[in-house]
Write a protein that holds these residues in place. Structure first.
Motif, PDB file in Angstrom:
ATOM      1  N   LYS A   2       6.636  -3.977  -6.144  1.00 50.45           N
ATOM      2  CA  LYS A   2       7.422  -3.044  -6.005  1.00 50.45           C
ATOM      3  C   LYS A   2       8.706  -4.410  -5.833  1.00 50.45           C
ATOM      4  CE  LYS A   2       6.272   1.433  -5.224  1.00 50.45           C
ATOM      5  NZ  LYS A   2       6.264   2.185  -3.448  1.00 50.45           N
ATOM      6  N   LEU A   4      13.167  -5.156  -5.908  1.00 51.63           N
ATOM      7  CA  LEU A   4      14.481  -4.998  -5.680  1.00 51.63           C
ATOM      8  C   LEU A   4      15.155  -6.112  -6.328  1.00 51.63           C
ATOM      9  CD1 LEU A   4      16.912  -3.240  -5.164  1.00 51.63           C
ATOM     10  CD2 LEU A   4      17.115  -3.778  -2.991  1.00 51.63           C
ATOM     11  N   PHE A  82      15.505  -1.631 -10.079  1.00 51.47           N
ATOM     12  CA  PHE A  82      13.805  -1.870  -9.308  1.00 51.47           C
ATOM     13  C   PHE A  82      12.627  -1.591 -10.259  1.00 51.47           C
ATOM     14  CE2 PHE A  82      11.023   0.908  -6.633  1.00 51.47           C
ATOM     15  CZ  PHE A  82      10.922   0.225  -5.603  1.00 51.47           C
ATOM     16  N   LEU A 114      17.331   3.158  -2.093  1.00 54.70           N
ATOM     17  CA  LEU A 114      15.627   3.127  -2.622  1.00 54.70           C
ATOM     18  C   LEU A 114      14.532   4.162  -1.348  1.00 54.70           C
ATOM     19  CD1 LEU A 114      15.970  -0.515  -0.473  1.00 54.70           C
ATOM     20  CD2 LEU A 114      15.358  -0.258  -3.388  1.00 54.70           C
TER      21      LEU A 114
END
Length: 121
Positions: A2, A4, A82, A114
């Motif tokens: 993951k 950002l 994301f 988030l």
């Protein structure tokens, strides 16, 4: 994995950064990158924003218009994406960023977004 990812409405490089700083001071209402305006002062990244970014439990990356990889979805910049194993998803739009009056609003927005993508796991 993951991740950002924030994309500025600005070009990279020392010279462009200098021009952007001057623009933010001389004509803040016409400066095109609200993400830059909220997260950067004249000489560097806002301390609260930096602390928040470093506190996140996922990698955070920043791109400029001229260094954004070609595989990113089309979007209006600035914005945030994301990335997961399933691909890249727009999670914060330009309009949402513009609605942030200061760095605290942006931190709240990022935290909210988030949390929402984490619930989707």
């Amino acid at each position: 994995m993951k991740e950002l990812i924030f994309v500025y409405q600005a070009k990279s490089g020392w010279w462009n950064g200098m021009l952007d700083s001057i623009h933010k001071v001389t004509s803040p209402s016409t400066y095109p990158c609200h993400l830059c305006s909220v997260t950067y002062g004249l000489v560097g990244m806002n301390k609260e924003w930096k602390k928040f970014i470093y506190s996140l439990l996922i990698p955070v990356h920043f791109y400029h218009l001229d260094d954004l990889p070609e595989d990113f979805p089309k979007a209006e910049f600035p914005c945030a994406f994301f990335r997961t194993e399933d691909g890249i998803k727009l999670i914060i739009t330009k309009d949402e960023l513009i609605s942030c009056k200061d760095v605290n609003d942006l931190i709240a927005l990022v935290s909210e977004k988030l949390a929402a993508v984490s619930e989707g796991d």
